[in-house]
Design a protein around this motif. Structure first.
Motif, PDB file in Angstrom:
ATOM      1  N   UNK A   8       1.410  -1.162  -0.165  1.00  0.00           N
ATOM      2  CA  UNK A   8      -0.392  -0.220   0.168  1.00  0.00           C
ATOM      3  C   UNK A   8       1.267   1.451   0.355  1.00  0.00           C
ATOM      4  N   UNK A   9       1.956   1.062   0.557  1.00  0.00           N
ATOM      5  CA  UNK A   9       3.064   2.668   1.040  1.00  0.00           C
ATOM      6  C   UNK A   9       3.179   2.927  -0.909  1.00  0.00           C
ATOM      7  N   UNK A  10       3.775   1.571  -1.403  1.00  0.00           N
ATOM      8  CA  UNK A  10       4.454   2.052  -2.988  1.00  0.00           C
ATOM      9  C   UNK A  10       3.337   2.361  -3.583  1.00  0.00           C
ATOM     10  N   UNK A  11       2.273   1.457  -3.768  1.00  0.00           N
ATOM     11  CA  UNK A  11       0.975   2.571  -4.284  1.00  0.00           C
ATOM     12  C   UNK A  11       0.694   4.046  -4.180  1.00  0.00           C
ATOM     13  N   UNK A  12       0.488   4.121  -2.662  1.00  0.00           N
ATOM     14  CA  UNK A  12       0.619   5.309  -2.918  1.00  0.00           C
ATOM     15  C   UNK A  12       1.235   6.279  -2.810  1.00  0.00           C
ATOM     16  N   UNK A  13       2.382   5.724  -2.849  1.00  0.00           N
ATOM     17  CA  UNK A  13       3.631   6.848  -3.437  1.00  0.00           C
ATOM     18  C   UNK A  13       3.847   7.225  -4.839  1.00  0.00           C
ATOM     19  N   UNK A  14       3.336   5.927  -5.919  1.00  0.00           N
ATOM     20  CA  UNK A  14       2.789   6.133  -6.870  1.00  0.00           C
ATOM     21  C   UNK A  14       2.181   6.808  -7.535  1.00  0.00           C
ATOM     22  N   UNK A  15       0.904   6.557  -6.859  1.00  0.00           N
ATOM     23  CA  UNK A  15      -0.120   7.721  -6.997  1.00  0.00           C
ATOM     24  C   UNK A  15       0.493   9.003  -6.901  1.00  0.00           C
ATOM     25  N   UNK A  16       1.363   9.500  -5.883  1.00  0.00           N
ATOM     26  CA  UNK A  16       1.306  10.670  -5.401  1.00  0.00           C
ATOM     27  C   UNK A  16       2.319  10.967  -6.794  1.00  0.00           C
ATOM     28  N   UNK A  17       2.864  10.396  -7.055  1.00  0.00           N
ATOM     29  CA  UNK A  17       3.912  11.172  -8.032  1.00  0.00           C
ATOM     30  C   UNK A  17       3.109  11.536  -9.482  1.00  0.00           C
ATOM     31  N   UNK A  18       2.574  10.205  -9.381  1.00  0.00           N
ATOM     32  CA  UNK A  18       1.218  11.229 -10.964  1.00  0.00           C
ATOM     33  C   UNK A  18       0.779  12.026 -10.263  1.00  0.00           C
ATOM     34  N   UNK A  19      -0.377  12.509  -9.542  1.00  0.00           N
ATOM     35  CA  UNK A  19      -0.414  13.393  -9.004  1.00  0.00           C
ATOM     36  C   UNK A  19       0.580  15.656  -9.082  1.00  0.00           C
ATOM     37  N   UNK A  20       1.840  14.324  -8.814  1.00  0.00           N
ATOM     38  CA  UNK A  20       2.530  15.526  -8.791  1.00  0.00           C
ATOM     39  C   UNK A  20       2.839  15.983  -9.614  1.00  0.00           C
ATOM     40  N   UNK A  21       3.296  14.803 -11.035  1.00  0.00           N
ATOM     41  CA  UNK A  21       3.336  15.542 -12.718  1.00  0.00           C
ATOM     42  C   UNK A  21       1.559  16.525 -12.919  1.00  0.00           C
ATOM     43  N   UNK A  22       0.887  15.681 -12.446  1.00  0.00           N
ATOM     44  CA  UNK A  22      -0.331  16.764 -13.279  1.00  0.00           C
ATOM     45  C   UNK A  22      -0.316  17.718 -12.728  1.00  0.00           C
ATOM     46  N   UNK A  23       0.036  18.136 -11.228  1.00  0.00           N
ATOM     47  CA  UNK A  23       0.292  19.285 -10.872  1.00  0.00           C
ATOM     48  C   UNK A  23       1.687  20.658 -11.730  1.00  0.00           C
ATOM     49  N   UNK A  24       2.360  19.829 -11.910  1.00  0.00           N
ATOM     50  CA  UNK A  24       4.010  20.287 -12.479  1.00  0.00           C
ATOM     51  C   UNK A  24       2.986  21.115 -13.539  1.00  0.00           C
ATOM     52  N   UNK A  25       2.325  20.206 -14.507  1.00  0.00           N
ATOM     53  CA  UNK A  25       2.302  20.719 -15.538  1.00  0.00           C
ATOM     54  C   UNK A  25       0.198  20.598 -15.864  1.00  0.00           C
ATOM     55  N   UNK A  26       0.082  21.110 -14.909  1.00  0.00           N
ATOM     56  CA  UNK A  26      -1.169  21.819 -15.307  1.00  0.00           C
ATOM     57  C   UNK A  26      -0.827  22.733 -16.478  1.00  0.00           C
ATOM     58  N   UNK A  27      -0.178  23.919 -16.112  1.00  0.00           N
ATOM     59  CA  UNK A  27       0.372  24.955 -17.364  1.00  0.00           C
ATOM     60  C   UNK A  27       1.055  23.973 -18.356  1.00  0.00           C
ATOM     61  N   UNK A  28       0.839  23.909 -20.183  1.00  0.00           N
ATOM     62  CA  UNK A  28       1.095  23.479 -20.551  1.00  0.00           C
ATOM     63  C   UNK A  28       2.737  24.085 -20.986  1.00  0.00           C
ATOM     64  N   UNK A  29       3.124  25.173 -20.262  1.00  0.00           N
ATOM     65  CA  UNK A  29       4.014  25.725 -20.760  1.00  0.00           C
ATOM     66  C   UNK A  29       5.020  25.194 -19.861  1.00  0.00           C
ATOM     67  N   UNK A  30       4.853  24.277 -19.232  1.00  0.00           N
ATOM     68  CA  UNK A  30       5.984  23.563 -17.941  1.00  0.00           C
ATOM     69  C   UNK A  30       6.522  22.968 -19.101  1.00  0.00           C
ATOM     70  N   UNK A  31       6.157  21.692 -20.083  1.00  0.00           N
ATOM     71  CA  UNK A  31       7.146  21.702 -21.122  1.00  0.00           C
ATOM     72  C   UNK A  31       7.826  22.411 -21.709  1.00  0.00           C
ATOM     73  N   UNK A  32       9.196  22.267 -21.667  1.00  0.00           N
ATOM     74  CA  UNK A  32      10.251  23.348 -22.061  1.00  0.00           C
ATOM     75  C   UNK A  32      10.374  23.316 -24.037  1.00  0.00           C
ATOM     76  N   UNK A  33      10.523  21.868 -23.633  1.00  0.00           N
ATOM     77  CA  UNK A  33      11.135  21.108 -24.975  1.00  0.00           C
ATOM     78  C   UNK A  33      10.448  19.825 -26.007  1.00  0.00           C
ATOM     79  N   UNK A  34       9.819  19.451 -26.907  1.00  0.00           N
ATOM     80  CA  UNK A  34       8.902  17.708 -27.459  1.00  0.00           C
ATOM     81  C   UNK A  34       9.919  16.933 -26.291  1.00  0.00           C
ATOM     82  N   UNK A  35      11.266  16.689 -26.731  1.00  0.00           N
ATOM     83  CA  UNK A  35      11.843  16.027 -25.383  1.00  0.00           C
ATOM     84  C   UNK A  35      10.903  15.741 -24.493  1.00  0.00           C
TER      85      UNK A  35
END
Length: 131
Positions: A8-35
Motif C-alpha cells: 500500500x505504501x508503494x502504491x500510494x507513493x506512485x499515485x502521489x508522483x502522478x498527482x505531482x506530475x499533474x500539478x507541475x504540468x497543469x500549465x502547458x508551458x511547464x513543458x519546455x521542449x518536445x523531448x
C-alpha cells in the motif's frame, strides 16, 4: 528502489508522483521542449506496462487471503457465499482493468513513436525551430 515499504505504501507513493506530475504540468508551458514531453510519455508507457502485473498480483493476493480465511465482509451479508462472490467480483474487475490497460498501452506507444523524432527549437533559427 525501496523494497522495505509495504505494497500500500508503494502504491500510494506512485499515485502521489502522478498527482505531482499533474500539478507541475497543469500549465502547458511547464513543458519546455518536445523531448521533455517524449520523456514523460515514455515513462508513462513504462508505468502502464508494469500495471497489469501489479493488478494481477493484487488479485492473487486477495485470493490467497480468501483461501486462508483471512477476509471478513462488513455489513449484514457476511456469509461465506457473499464473501466468495465479492472476491470473485474484485478479481474479475481487476482482469477487466488489465485488459483495458492493453488499449491504453497501445495508444501511448502510438504517441511515443512520433515523439521520439521531435526536437526543440534550434538557437540559430528565426521561426521557432524551422530552418
Amino acid at each position: 528502489m525501496d523494497l522495505d515499504r509495504t505494497p500500500p505504501e508503494i502504491a500510494r507513493s506512485a499515485a502521489e508522483e502522478i498527482r505531482a506530475l499533474n500539478h507541475v504540468t497543469i500549465n502547458a508551458k511547464a513543458y519546455e521542449t518536445a523531448p521533455a514531453v517524449s520523456e514523460v510519455v515514455s515513462a508513462l508507457v513504462n508505468l502502464i506496462e508494469r500495471m497489469p502485473q501489479a493488478l494481477q498480483q493484487a488479485g492473487a493476493g486477495l485470493e490467497a487471503l480468501h483461501d486462508r480465511d483471512q477476509i471478513r465482509l462488513a455489513g449484514a451479508d457476511s456469509t461465506s457465499r457473499a464473501l466468495a462472490e465479492a472476491v470473485a467480483n474484485v478479481t474479475v474487475s481487476l482482469d477487466y482493468a488489465r485488459n483495458d490497460l492493453e488499449s491504453v498501452l497501445r495508444e501511448l506507444k502510438a504517441a511515443a513513436g512520433p515523439l521520439d523524432n521531435m526536437g526543440g527549437p534550434w538557437p540559430d533559427s528565426d521561426e521557432g525551430g524551422r530552418v
